[in-house]
Design a protein around this motif. Structure first.
Motif, PDB file in Angstrom:
ATOM      1  N   GLY A  93      10.114   3.521 -12.329  1.00  0.00           N
ATOM      2  CA  GLY A  93       9.220   3.231 -11.206  1.00  0.00           C
ATOM      3  C   GLY A  93      10.019   2.538 -10.130  1.00  0.00           C
ATOM      4  O   GLY A  93      11.174   2.130 -10.357  1.00  0.00           O
ATOM      5  N   LEU A  94       9.395   2.383  -8.983  1.00  0.00           N
ATOM      6  CA  LEU A  94      10.126   1.809  -7.862  1.00  0.00           C
ATOM      7  C   LEU A  94       9.891   0.302  -7.724  1.00  0.00           C
ATOM      8  O   LEU A  94      10.790  -0.452  -7.352  1.00  0.00           O
ATOM      9  CB  LEU A  94       9.680   2.561  -6.607  1.00  0.00           C
ATOM     10  CG  LEU A  94      10.582   2.444  -5.409  1.00  0.00           C
ATOM     11  CD1 LEU A  94      10.659   3.755  -4.660  1.00  0.00           C
ATOM     12  CD2 LEU A  94      10.063   1.362  -4.497  1.00  0.00           C
ATOM     13  N   VAL A  95       8.681  -0.130  -8.072  1.00  0.00           N
ATOM     14  CA  VAL A  95       8.347  -1.551  -7.900  1.00  0.00           C
ATOM     15  C   VAL A  95       9.272  -2.437  -8.744  1.00  0.00           C
ATOM     16  O   VAL A  95       9.764  -3.461  -8.276  1.00  0.00           O
ATOM     17  CB  VAL A  95       6.857  -1.789  -8.252  1.00  0.00           C
ATOM     18  CG1 VAL A  95       6.573  -3.261  -8.465  1.00  0.00           C
ATOM     19  CG2 VAL A  95       5.974  -1.238  -7.134  1.00  0.00           C
ATOM     20  N   HIS A 170       7.180   3.180   7.026  1.00  0.00           N
ATOM     21  CA  HIS A 170       6.509   1.911   6.767  1.00  0.00           C
ATOM     22  C   HIS A 170       5.090   2.122   6.218  1.00  0.00           C
ATOM     23  O   HIS A 170       4.333   2.924   6.741  1.00  0.00           O
ATOM     24  CB  HIS A 170       6.448   1.091   8.056  1.00  0.00           C
ATOM     25  CG  HIS A 170       6.079  -0.336   7.788  1.00  0.00           C
ATOM     26  ND1 HIS A 170       6.987  -1.276   7.361  1.00  0.00           N
ATOM     27  CD2 HIS A 170       4.897  -0.971   7.848  1.00  0.00           C
ATOM     28  CE1 HIS A 170       6.380  -2.434   7.190  1.00  0.00           C
ATOM     29  NE2 HIS A 170       5.109  -2.282   7.476  1.00  0.00           N
ATOM     30  N   ASN A 171       4.787   1.372   5.172  1.00  0.00           N
ATOM     31  CA  ASN A 171       3.446   1.366   4.588  1.00  0.00           C
ATOM     32  C   ASN A 171       2.935  -0.064   4.632  1.00  0.00           C
ATOM     33  O   ASN A 171       3.554  -0.935   4.037  1.00  0.00           O
ATOM     34  CB  ASN A 171       3.510   1.868   3.140  1.00  0.00           C
ATOM     35  CG  ASN A 171       2.225   1.576   2.368  1.00  0.00           C
ATOM     36  OD1 ASN A 171       1.146   1.451   2.944  1.00  0.00           O
ATOM     37  ND2 ASN A 171       2.340   1.468   1.056  1.00  0.00           N
ATOM     38  N   PRO A 172       1.829  -0.352   5.321  1.00  0.00           N
ATOM     39  CA  PRO A 172       0.984   0.591   6.066  1.00  0.00           C
ATOM     40  C   PRO A 172       1.435   0.668   7.532  1.00  0.00           C
ATOM     41  O   PRO A 172       2.161  -0.203   7.993  1.00  0.00           O
ATOM     42  CB  PRO A 172      -0.388  -0.079   5.995  1.00  0.00           C
ATOM     43  CG  PRO A 172      -0.069  -1.549   5.981  1.00  0.00           C
ATOM     44  CD  PRO A 172       1.267  -1.701   5.293  1.00  0.00           C
ATOM     45  N   SER A 198      16.120  -0.692   0.713  1.00  0.00           N
ATOM     46  CA  SER A 198      15.304   0.187   1.554  1.00  0.00           C
ATOM     47  C   SER A 198      14.368   1.016   0.679  1.00  0.00           C
ATOM     48  O   SER A 198      14.804   1.914  -0.039  1.00  0.00           O
ATOM     49  CB  SER A 198      16.230   1.085   2.381  1.00  0.00           C
ATOM     50  OG  SER A 198      15.493   1.788   3.335  1.00  0.00           O
ATOM     51  N   ASP A 199      13.083   0.673   0.737  1.00  0.00           N
ATOM     52  CA  ASP A 199      12.066   1.400  -0.030  1.00  0.00           C
ATOM     53  C   ASP A 199      11.665   2.623   0.794  1.00  0.00           C
ATOM     54  O   ASP A 199      10.999   2.512   1.822  1.00  0.00           O
ATOM     55  CB  ASP A 199      10.870   0.460  -0.258  1.00  0.00           C
ATOM     56  CG  ASP A 199       9.713   1.129  -0.990  1.00  0.00           C
ATOM     57  OD1 ASP A 199       9.633   2.366  -0.991  1.00  0.00           O
ATOM     58  OD2 ASP A 199       8.872   0.398  -1.552  1.00  0.00           O
ATOM     59  N   GLU A 200      12.104   3.791   0.321  1.00  0.00           N
ATOM     60  CA  GLU A 200      11.856   5.028   1.079  1.00  0.00           C
ATOM     61  C   GLU A 200      10.968   5.988   0.282  1.00  0.00           C
ATOM     62  O   GLU A 200      11.087   7.197   0.392  1.00  0.00           O
ATOM     63  CB  GLU A 200      13.214   5.648   1.481  1.00  0.00           C
ATOM     64  CG  GLU A 200      14.051   4.644   2.282  1.00  0.00           C
ATOM     65  CD  GLU A 200      15.381   5.159   2.850  1.00  0.00           C
ATOM     66  OE1 GLU A 200      15.611   6.375   2.842  1.00  0.00           O
ATOM     67  OE2 GLU A 200      16.175   4.308   3.322  1.00  0.00           O
TER      68      GLU A 200
HETATM   69  C1  LIG Z   1       6.093   1.389  -0.289  1.00  0.00           C
HETATM   70  C2  LIG Z   1       5.782   1.569  -1.750  1.00  0.00           C
HETATM   71  N1  LIG Z   1       6.716   1.267  -2.656  1.00  0.00           N
HETATM   72  C3  LIG Z   1       6.466   1.426  -3.986  1.00  0.00           C
HETATM   73  C4  LIG Z   1       5.253   1.899  -4.438  1.00  0.00           C
HETATM   74  C5  LIG Z   1       4.981   2.060  -5.908  1.00  0.00           C
HETATM   75  O1  LIG Z   1       6.064   2.592  -6.597  1.00  0.00           O
HETATM   76  P1  LIG Z   1       6.010   2.841  -8.155  1.00  0.00           P
HETATM   77  O2  LIG Z   1       4.666   3.361  -8.509  1.00  0.00           O
HETATM   78  O3  LIG Z   1       7.106   3.847  -8.397  1.00  0.00           O
HETATM   79  O4  LIG Z   1       6.339   1.546  -8.838  1.00  0.00           O
HETATM   80  C6  LIG Z   1       4.259   2.202  -3.509  1.00  0.00           C
HETATM   81  C7  LIG Z   1       2.930   2.643  -3.977  1.00  0.00           C
HETATM   82  O5  LIG Z   1       1.982   2.671  -3.260  1.00  0.00           O
HETATM   83  C8  LIG Z   1       4.539   2.056  -2.137  1.00  0.00           C
HETATM   84  O6  LIG Z   1       3.622   2.369  -1.205  1.00  0.00           O
END
Ligand SMILES: Cc1ncc(COP(=O)(O)O)c(C=O)c1O
Length: 384
Positions: A93-95, A170-172, A198-200
């Motif tokens: 996962g990314l988080v 960018h989110n949001p 950098s979260d892409e």
């Molecule tokens: C900017 C961003 N990074 C990470 C995540 C979640 O990543 P992961 O589910 O792979 O941990 C999200 C999910 O909404 C997101 O919007």
């Protein structure tokens, strides 16, 4: 393509799927919060998963060379970014990679520069690790949400600063940073010698005719100081399968990241690897159709919002609308939407309680239903 678009129109009952999205609110509420679309994944992914399940043996599995090549081709063809397979780090996962990066590349009390409002884990990762959050305000400039660059420079110049956490797109807010914007941020990172994470994750969800530029692809110095985080999960709606990857060109940074990761963060699941391979190898036609559908949803939503006192800046990317509800004068906007029958994300969670975030990654009929519910509530309350 037409068949695929029709598939996006199909309303799928997710109520029995233990879906996070569909279990948070009462049954009569339309859930439009977490970044999870209500679409079937591409047939090629479902086929690959079925085939892998048929194999029947589910032991420890590593990323195949086919997955590595598929990622490399994807990055090359979409972003003209040539990445060595050895620079990839595969993740569940990314988080977890955001949190790990903060802990590996900074120490307690250090400052982490974060433009916000932003996806809440970019705020949470520094705070959970007892770092100081050096917040940079995103402001509207020519209709786009961009960081206040004067604030950005003072945050970077703070002697405690060690790292920039960037979210691009960018989110949001859906900003896709231009080369000039990224170069200005890079100049600060270089001047103050900061690591950039950098979260892409949303980079394959560009709705306009603009290019996503990976921060690390800017130049050699950027490549040397950047941890890029990407995943197929948002684009192909496979978040529940758990797969993401990092690109870390700098050997010392990669080693430090991998050393800390070992034993703490598990390998991606076998089905996550299978789905990611199919997504990058065979998902292109579905992906193109998805972007068209999302773009139409965005335009539909923008037109309906324009008829209310609410405001929404033009969204270049993502399926997450960032809606300014300040003109409504509501005490608790999230509650108001919930009472109207629409479960949005509370803007407070990203850093501004005068906003809500609405996920339009759903069949158009559902989006239309949501907007009608919101408009009816506004009319009933005399707000429109
Ligand atoms: C900017 C961003 N990074 C990470 C995540 C979640 O990543 P992961 O589910 O792979 O941990 C999200 C999910 O909404 C997101 O919007």
């Amino acid at each position: 393509m037409d068949d695929i678009s029709q598939a996006f129109d199909r309303v799928i009952d997710r109520s029995q799927m233990s879906s996070d999205k569909w279990s948070k609110y009462p049954k009569d509420v339309l859930p439009m919060w977490v970044a999870d679309m209500d679409f079937d994944s591409p047939p090629s992914i479902k086929m690959a998963l079925n085939q892998r399940v048929e194999d029947g043996v589910f032991g420890y599995t590593h990323p195949s060379s086919a997955l590595v090549s598929a990622i490399q081709s994807h990055l090359q063809s979409r972003y003209h970014w040539s990445v060595s397979g050895g620079h990839l780090v595969h993740l569940p996962g990314l988080v977890c990679a955001l949190h790990l990066s903060v802990r590996v590349f900074s120490s307690e009390g250090d400052g982490i520069v974060v433009p916000g409002p932003v996806y809440y884990h970019l705020n949470k990762a520094p705070l959970a690790a007892k770092r100081q959050l050096l917040r940079v305000n995103m402001c509207l400039e020519e209709g786009r949400w961009v960081p206040d660059m004067a604030q950005f420079e003072s945050a970077c110049a703070d002697p405690k600063s060690k790292m920039i956490l960037l979210c691009n797109p960018h989110n949001p807010g859906g900003t896709v940073y231009t080369k000039a914007e990224l170069s200005r941020i890079h100049a600060l990172a270089e001047k103050y010698d900061l690591v950039v994470v950098s979260d892409e994750i949303h980079c394959d969800l560009i709705l306009d005719d603009v290019l996503h530029i990976p921060f690390a692809s800017l130049n050699q110095d950027a490549a040397n100081r950047t941890i890029t985080l990407m995943a197929p999960s948002k684009t192909f709606n496979i978040a529940g399968l758990g797969y993401a990857f990092a690109v870390i060109e700098n050997a010392a940074l990669r080693q430090a990241f991998n050393d800390e990761k070992a034993g703490l963060i598990p390998s991606p699941s076998m089905l996550g690897l299978t789905a990611a391979t199919a997504a990058y190898q065979e998902g292109q036609t579905w992906h193109q159709a998805l972007l068209i559908y999302l773009k139409e949803n965005r335009d539909f939503l923008a037109a309906r919002i324009a008829k209310t006192p609410m405001k929404m800046a033009h969204l270049e990317a993502t399926y997450l609308a960032w809606i300014d509800v300040s003109a409504l004068g509501l005490k608790d906007p999230h509650r108001f939407f919930l009472d109207a029958g629409v479960g949005v994300s509370d803007g407070k969670d990203f850093g501004n309680e005068k906003f809500v975030r609405l996920n339009f990654g759903c069949p158009r009929s559902v989006l239309e239903d949501a907007m009608t519910r919101i408009e009816n509530a506004l009319i009933t309350q005399g707000l429109m």
